[in-house]
Scaffold this motif. Structure first.
Motif, PDB file in Angstrom:
ATOM      1  N   THR A 188     111.578  29.749  40.843  1.00 21.46           N
ATOM      2  CA  THR A 188     111.634  29.740  39.499  1.00 21.46           C
ATOM      3  C   THR A 188     113.289  30.082  39.077  1.00 21.46           C
ATOM      4  N   GLY A 189     113.818  29.628  38.157  1.00 23.68           N
ATOM      5  CA  GLY A 189     115.288  29.979  37.746  1.00 23.68           C
ATOM      6  C   GLY A 189     115.405  31.057  37.118  1.00 23.68           C
ATOM      7  N   PHE A 190     115.061  32.161  37.566  1.00 21.41           N
ATOM      8  CA  PHE A 190     115.455  33.432  36.631  1.00 21.41           C
ATOM      9  C   PHE A 190     116.743  33.621  36.617  1.00 21.41           C
ATOM     10  N   TRP A 214     113.255  24.926  36.555  1.00 25.58           N
ATOM     11  CA  TRP A 214     114.442  25.539  36.128  1.00 25.58           C
ATOM     12  C   TRP A 214     114.764  24.653  34.660  1.00 25.58           C
ATOM     13  N   SER A 215     113.476  25.188  33.791  1.00 24.64           N
ATOM     14  CA  SER A 215     113.605  24.512  32.477  1.00 24.64           C
ATOM     15  C   SER A 215     114.508  25.286  31.710  1.00 24.64           C
ATOM     16  N   GLU A 216     114.838  26.353  31.992  1.00 30.11           N
ATOM     17  CA  GLU A 216     115.758  27.383  31.106  1.00 30.11           C
ATOM     18  C   GLU A 216     117.084  27.174  31.281  1.00 30.11           C
ATOM     19  N   PHE A 254     121.404  18.956  40.107  1.00 33.82           N
ATOM     20  CA  PHE A 254     120.803  19.043  41.098  1.00 33.82           C
ATOM     21  C   PHE A 254     119.137  19.600  41.116  1.00 33.82           C
ATOM     22  N   VAL A 255     118.703  19.471  39.819  1.00 36.60           N
ATOM     23  CA  VAL A 255     117.303  19.704  39.521  1.00 36.60           C
ATOM     24  C   VAL A 255     116.332  18.713  40.049  1.00 36.60           C
TER      25      VAL A 255
END
Length: 267
Positions: A182-184, A207-209, A219-220
């Motif tokens: 998850t993109g924290f 990585w929605s944020e 790169f997602v």
């Protein structure tokens, strides 16, 4: 002793934790001494039901919450299989009233906490005292959990050689770097400091944020991937990155202290 193991309500990283503990217990106690109760399908069904209630009526009564409806049959299944102990993997969504009911009825109830050390303050205080025994996935979480339940023990993550094994590496001319998770915010900031020009970076997970101008956007890849695919893409990567996050919770300004995280995460 006969044990019923209750699956984590997740389909991804902690799913392998449940599978490993199920196989490990069966190897030690025997296949006929370990039964499984998988709450995942029920939780998904009742989650959609709760969403409909929220949309139609504006609220969801506690007795109709998805986690409550999914977990209620565990009590009956424990009686049906005549088990001695109930072992709950990742109990964060499991109703503590159900744990109290099972213990009052004579069952031993254990829990394996998978979110250590990030959310220790909350789960150690609110859930650990409810169980006969607790197990944690980070060595540095022992002190905090034992403050609320002295019968707490550390079980590190391991691997299943039939599912997690080294591969031959990436094919010639196909080197890439992989991160699954998850993109924290701290992870986003860390990866955004790297010049990825000419490097085939592949980001899987949520990585929605990412901001619209983030250099990571190109790169997602797929948002959610299953564990079997995660293991496969790790085998094919030149480099696989595994980063502890420092945020205690999603969208939280509370951070881990230096040295608080010790053990590897489930991936």
């Amino acid at each position: 002793m006969k044990v019923m193991i209750v699956a984590s309500p997740h389909a991804f990283a902690t799913r392998d934790v449940y599978t490993a503990h199920l196989n490990g217990l069966r190897a030690v106690l025997g296949p006929d001494k370990v039964v499984s109760f998988d709450v995942l399908a029920r939780l998904n069904i009742f989650h959609h039901f709760a969403e409909w209630l929220e949309k139609e009526y504006g609220s969801v009564p506690r007795e109709l919450a998805a986690n409550v409806l999914a977990s209620e049959p565990v009590f009956g299944a424990a009686h049906w299989h005549e088990v001695d102990a109930i072992y709950i993997i990742s109990p964060m969504y499991f109703p503590m009233s159900m744990v109290e009911l099972m213990r009052k009825d004579g069952f031993k109830v254990w829990a394996y906490f998978t979110e250590c050390p990030y959310e220790d303050d909350m789960w150690a205080r609110n859930q650990a005292p409810k169980f006969d025994a607790c197990f944690v996935n980070d060595r540095n979480s022992l002190i905090r959990y034992r403050a609320f339940n002295p019968n707490t023990h550390y079980i590190p993550h391991c691997y299943d050689p039939t599912r997690h094994f080294p591969g031959r590496g990436p094919a010639p001319g196909h080197q890439h770097v992989t991160f699954v998770g998850t993109g924290f915010p701290t992870r986003r900031r860390y990866l955004e400091q790297v010049n990825w020009e000419g490097i085939d970076l592949r980001l899987y997970g949520n990585w929605s944020e990412l901001s619209e101008d983030s250099p990571l956007l190109p790169f997602v890849r797929s948002r959610l991937i299953h564990n079997e695919f995660t293991a496969r893409i790790y085998r094919g990567s030149e480099i696989a990155i595994n980063l502890h996050r420092t945020e205690r919770y999603w969208e939280s300004a509370e951070y881990l202290d230096d040295g608080e995280a010790y053990s590897l995460g489930p991936r």
